[in-house]
Scaffold this active site. Structure first.
Site, PDB file in Angstrom:
ATOM      1  N   HIS A 190      55.860  44.383  31.672  1.00 37.65           N
ATOM      2  CA  HIS A 190      56.618  43.399  31.898  1.00 37.65           C
ATOM      3  C   HIS A 190      57.728  43.653  32.749  1.00 37.65           C
ATOM      4  O   HIS A 190      58.245  42.723  33.389  1.00 37.65           O
ATOM      5  CB  HIS A 190      56.392  42.370  30.606  1.00 37.65           C
ATOM      6  N   GLU A 432      41.273  38.471  28.428  1.00 40.11           N
ATOM      7  CA  GLU A 432      42.150  39.781  28.604  1.00 40.11           C
ATOM      8  C   GLU A 432      41.466  40.819  27.513  1.00 40.11           C
ATOM      9  O   GLU A 432      42.439  41.914  27.622  1.00 40.11           O
ATOM     10  CB  GLU A 432      43.429  39.512  28.768  1.00 40.11           C
ATOM     11  N   ASP A 456      45.994  43.423  30.592  1.00 42.98           N
ATOM     12  CA  ASP A 456      45.444  43.470  29.508  1.00 42.98           C
ATOM     13  C   ASP A 456      43.950  44.136  29.397  1.00 42.98           C
ATOM     14  O   ASP A 456      43.584  45.164  28.778  1.00 42.98           O
ATOM     15  CB  ASP A 456      45.787  42.514  28.447  1.00 42.98           C
ATOM     16  N   CYS A 503      44.964  35.862  36.848  1.00 40.27           N
ATOM     17  CA  CYS A 503      46.468  35.987  36.993  1.00 40.27           C
ATOM     18  C   CYS A 503      47.065  37.394  36.463  1.00 40.27           C
ATOM     19  O   CYS A 503      48.205  37.359  36.467  1.00 40.27           O
ATOM     20  CB  CYS A 503      46.903  34.879  35.917  1.00 40.27           C
TER      21      CYS A 503
END
Ligand code: PEP
Ligand code: MG
Length: 584
Positions: A190, A432, A456, A503
């Site tokens: 992130h 995910e 993920d 995404c």
């Protein structure tokens, strides 16, 4: 030094080496009666040392920016002088027999919580100062060296650190931080995602950058190729200057597609949306030419603060984005805390495997009151725009049903209160976790859409930690197993009349766009900065070619061959996109 490129761009300037790990864990251990004096003495020493640090920073700020800005440090000094804080920490050492680090941490937490609870805007704003200064004390206690406040830097620099947490990256002052480089991390951490949102060039996985480099050294960061160059020569600077010029030229060309439709050359529409972390980015989404928000990571509303956001605060943030983007859709993802995103004030015990732990929907289904507030805020925002909602980390039907039941309860409450919301708001899930892809046919019957979280999905399918630079070479988006999981998902969606988006960061790599289209993806969602590139490419691709590529890939044994073929197709369709991409 060679690392992993995570955010495009080139910058050069003075290094600011943070030197030590940006750890969040604080050791906790019981002490004996005999240890007490020593811990109290360390506390007093740390308070004194911190006071000296703050005074030094204050002097520097006065010199560089002026005494008005330096005034904020008076508040820091007041905190250090407040007996309530030291007395509470001392009491915990003496009575609870806790080590000084934990005792101080807990005392600081209750001190800030008390301050945050007071109905006074001025005092509440002081909470951030409080956090800053108590963090400094903790850093001194933990021997982490002086903690540098990246939100209040006084001169432009390139930040070099062992690691940066997503919360620390989120507050980087963009005017002062030209770029950053870290020893550890991966492309889909992130922190890296945040760097792309902030459009700050970044390289991670440099192993020893923070130990080998010194503050003040001249460094250049090449975020395209993952290079850090120390003391660049004039020739190197010239070459990079040329590269930046080519980039600017390409960006101008891409701007022309801003208002054009995202549709393939042979007429298949592919929805192109953008990912955001903060409401302020909604304007970037509009400017980028995206058709909406495909992923709004709401957890950033919860970090870098001392108390949980209220329903009203959340409603106002969600509504702001929904209203600005109306009539375009905004997919709000419910809270995905855990993994590499934590909030310090929710006392969550450290876990051995946070990515396999108490994260996202698991956390929300346990912390039901917290989740309900978010669900109500999202539902209320749905009255103000085209809001859709999705749950992260769904592993199977059970969690989906539980979450939906809570949504039903919130709907009933709002109805009874006469509060407006969109009764038909679409609810979807992220795919995910491999088990969700494998059960996609069952899940598809209960939701309105799927959004593939490839960051993920890849880490869980291939058992490759997305943060670990050492095994980053094993993180293969074109691994045949990943492609099969994607195909299972799009097939199940189509059979049930729903759509599938992507995404995860896989969507922002133009080399992979042909493959994703061929696998039957209907929507692509990327950081606003990548929207023009991907749209430019989509408009030049033909579906039959993409589908032939996908058919080949699903039975190809080599992930690198799949990658090469997909990239070749993209290059052939839009050579200019790749021309300006330098080769190391
Ligand atoms: C993903 O996992 O691909 C995703 C988009 O979610 P996050 O990166 O926030 O985990
Ligand atoms: Mg995810």
């Amino acid at each position: 030094m060679r690392g992993i490129p995570v955010s495009d761009g080139v910058c050069h300037g003075k290094a600011l080496v943070l030197g030590t790990a940006d750890q969040t864990s604080i050791p906790r251990y019981p002490i004996t009666e005999a240890d007490i004096p020593q811990h109290i003495q360390r506390l007093e020493q740390a308070m004194l040392e911190t006071r000296q640090q703050v005074l030094a920073v204050q002097q520097k700020v006065t010199k560089n920016i002026g005494s008005k800005d330096a005034g904020i440090f008076d508040a820091h000094l007041l905190v250090l002088e407040d007996p309530a804080l030291v007395d509470e920490a001392t009491r915990r050492i003496q009575e609870e027999k806790l080590n000084v680090e934990t005792a101080f941490h807990l005392a600081a937490e209750s001190y800030t919580a008390a301050l945050a609870a007071i109905e006074d805007d001025f005092l509440r704003e002081r909470v951030a100062d409080m956090r800053d200064v108590t963090q400094r004390v903790l850093d001194v206690l933990l021997g982490r060296g002086e903690s540098i406040d990246l939100a209040h830097l006084t001169e432009p620099c390139i930040v070099i650190a062992n690691d940066l947490s997503p919360s620390r990256t989120a507050v980087l002052d963009k005017r002062m931080v030209l770029g950053f480089a870290t020893d550890i991390g991966g492309r889909t951490s992130h922190t890296a995602i945040m760097a792309r949102s902030l459009r700050i060039p970044a390289v991670v996985g440099l192993n020893t950058a923070s130990t080998e480099l010194r503050t003040g050294q001249h460094v250049l960061i090449d975020g395209f190729n993952g290079l850090l160059i120390t003391s660049p020569t004039d020739q190197t600077l010239f070459e990079y200057g040329q590269l930046v010029k080519r980039q600017v030229g390409l960006e101008e060309k891409l701007r022309e597609t801003r208002d054009k439709a995202s549709v393939t050359l042979d007429g298949s529409p592919i929805a192109l949306s953008a990912n955001i972390e903060l409401p302020a980015e909604a304007q970037d989404v509009m400017d980028s030419g995206a058709e909406g928000v495909g992923l709004y990571r709401t957890e950033y509303l919860f970090i870098n603060r001392t108390s949980l956001p209220t329903e009203e605060e959340q409603y106002s943030a969600y509504r702001q984005v929904a209203a600005l983007l109306k009539p375009h859709p905004v997919i709000i993802r419910t809270l995905d805390l855990g993994g590499d995103k934590f909030i310090s004030h929710l006392n969550v015990a450290p876990e051995m495997n946070p990515f396999l732990g108490w994260r996202a929907i698991r956390f929300c289904l346990h912390e039901k009151d917290l989740f309900r507030k978010q669900l109500r805020a999202i539902l209320r925002a749905s009255a103000e725009g085209n809001v859709k909602m999705m749950y992260p980390m769904i592993s199977g039907l059970n969690e989906l049903n539980q979450a939906n039941a809570l949504v039903e309860e919130c709907r009933a409450e709002l109805r009874a209160e006469g509060v407006p919301f969109d009764e038909n708001m679409d609810v979807g899930i992220m795919i995910e976790i491999p088990s969700a892809a494998l059960a996609a046919d069952m899940l598809a019957k209960r939701v309105k859409f799927f959004s593939l979280g490839t960051n993920d999905l890849i880490q869980y399918s291939l058992a490759v930690d997305r943060l670990n630079a050492k095994i980053a070479h094993l993180y293969e988006p074109t691994h045949p197993s990943i492609l099969r999981l994607i195909k299972m998902t799009t097939d199940a969606a189509r059979a049930n009349g729903i759509w599938t988006g992507v995404c995860g960061e896989m969507a922002s790599d133009p080399s992979l766009t042909p493959l994703l289209l061929g696998l039957g993806v209907n929507e692509i969602s990327v950081a606003p900065a990548f929207v023009p590139k991907i749209k430019f490419l989509i408009r030049r691709l033909k579906m039959p070619e993409a589908q032939a590529l996908a058919a080949f890939a699903l039975n190809c044994e080599s992930h690198s061959e799949i990658l090469d073929r997909s990239e070749a197709l993209a290059r052939q369709a839009a050579p200019s996109l790749f021309e300006s991409m330098p080769h190391p």
